[in-house]
Design an enzyme around this catalytic site. Structure first.
Site, short mmCIF file in Angstrom:
data_model
loop_
_atom_site.label_atom_id
_atom_site.label_comp_id
_atom_site.label_asym_id
_atom_site.label_seq_id
_atom_site.Cartn_x
_atom_site.Cartn_y
_atom_site.Cartn_z
N LYS A 1 -0.84 -9.51 3.19
CA LYS A 1 -0.09 -8.95 4.32
C LYS A 1 -1.01 -8.04 5.12
O LYS A 1 -1.75 -7.24 4.55
CB LYS A 1 1.13 -8.17 3.81
CG LYS A 1 1.92 -7.49 4.93
CD LYS A 1 3.32 -7.10 4.50
CE LYS A 1 3.40 -5.86 3.66
NZ LYS A 1 2.92 -4.63 4.31
N GLU B 1 9.69 -3.81 10.08
CA GLU B 1 10.02 -2.47 9.55
C GLU B 1 10.60 -1.58 10.64
O GLU B 1 10.04 -1.48 11.75
CB GLU B 1 8.77 -1.83 8.93
CG GLU B 1 9.08 -0.43 8.40
CD GLU B 1 8.11 0.11 7.36
OE1 GLU B 1 7.17 -0.60 6.97
OE2 GLU B 1 8.32 1.28 6.93
N GLU C 1 -1.04 -5.51 8.79
CA GLU C 1 -0.21 -4.86 9.80
C GLU C 1 -0.75 -5.20 11.17
O GLU C 1 -1.95 -5.02 11.43
CB GLU C 1 -0.20 -3.34 9.58
CG GLU C 1 0.52 -2.96 8.29
CD GLU C 1 0.67 -1.47 8.08
OE1 GLU C 1 0.36 -0.68 9.01
OE2 GLU C 1 1.11 -1.08 6.98
N ASP D 1 -0.97 -6.22 0.02
CA ASP D 1 -1.44 -5.64 1.29
C ASP D 1 -2.95 -5.61 1.42
O ASP D 1 -3.66 -5.29 0.45
CB ASP D 1 -0.96 -4.18 1.39
CG ASP D 1 0.40 -4.07 2.04
OD1 ASP D 1 0.85 -5.04 2.67
OD2 ASP D 1 1.00 -2.99 1.94
N ASP E 1 0.83 -1.21 0.00
CA ASP E 1 0.00 0.00 0.00
C ASP E 1 0.86 1.26 0.00
O ASP E 1 0.35 2.38 -0.01
CB ASP E 1 -1.01 -0.01 1.16
CG ASP E 1 -0.38 -0.08 2.52
OD1 ASP E 1 0.86 -0.08 2.61
OD2 ASP E 1 -1.13 -0.11 3.52
N SER E 2 2.20 1.08 -0.04
CA SER E 2 3.10 2.22 -0.30
C SER E 2 2.73 2.85 -1.64
O SER E 2 3.10 4.00 -1.91
CB SER E 2 4.56 1.76 -0.33
OG SER E 2 4.72 0.64 -1.19
O1 KIV Z 1 3.58 -1.00 1.63
C1 KIV Z 1 4.65 -1.56 1.31
O2 KIV Z 1 5.17 -1.38 0.24
C2 KIV Z 1 5.25 -2.48 2.26
C3 KIV Z 1 6.52 -3.15 1.86
C4 KIV Z 1 7.68 -2.24 1.99
C5 KIV Z 1 6.74 -4.44 2.54
O3 KIV Z 1 4.73 -2.67 3.32
#
Ligand code: KIV
Length: 271
Positions: free
Chosen positions: A119, A188, A121, A90, A51-52
């Site tokens: 993924k 992280e 959090e 994510d 989600d970056s």
């Molecule tokens: O949002 C993201 O890109 C991430 C990765 C850096 C693992 O969480």
């Protein structure tokens, strides 16, 4: 009659085997067909559809605005662009925290789009959700330490594991997620000594982003390694375009440095 062929795409079992055999895991984020293809060509093991993308693609100040539909769209095109890397996508903010059922419904849509692992959090607080998903055929990667979706509650993007209390909590988070069935963990912005303890004590792979060299693997945001991202960069980011004449060779250089342990170097660690 159609022929049954085995898929060449890596699964979380292949990644787990790499940890056991001490083979470093090279991961990068990727959000589209062409970059996914370049990652594959360069030998990247895991593509994170993170989600970056809310920040580096959409231009938001945080990952909070990212919608489930965005992750589904980007997962689909990354899956089209790659055949070998494991795809981990994510669960965006507010698509899983309400209840395990909400998490399952969101995860199912992402898996149908082409991801193999989702993924989320959270550590101890999200362990019951990880267990619920794992018991229903969903492979979960947990993300602990700095959790960017909690930025409004955290107040800043800081380093974790710094004091005794934070150190102990991150350990509890990691073990709670492993116990709940997580197949790997992203660490992280963690103190390198804490990440080392976790890498040694956990049986599942740890993928570090600002967590030092002891992790089973490393992940970075692809635009950071290509030096496209504007503004101040975290200490752990390295510009891999330097000395390279193409994006493909920069990604290859990143993979090579992760595999031989050159990256991350001492200057990239939190100590
Ligand atoms: O949002 C993201 O890109 C991430 C990765 C850096 C693992 O969480």
């Amino acid at each position: 009659m159609s022929k049954i062929t085995s898929s060449p795409r890596l699964s979380h079992l292949n990644i787990s085997k790499m940890k056991k055999e001490n083979v470093k895991i090279a991961a990068l984020t990727s959000y589209d067909f062409s970059f996914a293809n370049l990652c594959q060509e360069a030998g990247v093991d895991i593509i994170f559809v993170g989600d970056s993308l809310g920040m580096v693609i959409q231009g938001h100040d945080s990952t909070i605005p990212v919608e489930l539909g965005d992750i589904i769209y980007h997962t689909k095109i990354v899956a089209k662009g790659s055949k070998r890397p494991l795809i981990i996508s994510d669960l965006p903010f507010a698509t899983y925290q309400e209840s395990p059922k909400q998490a399952f419904s969101s995860a199912a849509k992402i898996l149908k789009a082409g991801a193999q692992v989702i993924k989320l959090e959270g550590g101890e607080d999200m362990a019951s959700t990880t267990e619920f998903l794992s018991r229903r055929g969903v492979a979960v990667c947990s993300h602990i330490g700095l959790t960017p979706q909690s930025i409004n509650q955290l107040g800043r993007y800081g380093i974790h594991g710094k004091n005794d209390e934070s150190f102990a909590q991150v350990k509890k988070d990691a073990f709670a997620q492993q116990q709940a069935g997580a197949v790997m963990i992203v660490l992280e912005a963690l103190y390198a000594d804490l990440a080392e303890e976790l890498a040694n004590e956990l049986t599942i792979p740890t993928i570090g982003i600002g967590a030092g060299p002891s992790c089973s693997g490393q992940v970075l945001v692809i635009y950071d390694i290509l030096n496209i991202t504007m503004g101040i960069k975290p200490k752990f980011v390295k510009d891999f375009m330097q000395g390279q004449d193409s994006i493909l060779s920069a990604i290859r250089a990143y993979v090579a440095e992760v595999k031989d342990g050159t990256y991350p170097a001492t200057k990239h660690l939190y100590r």
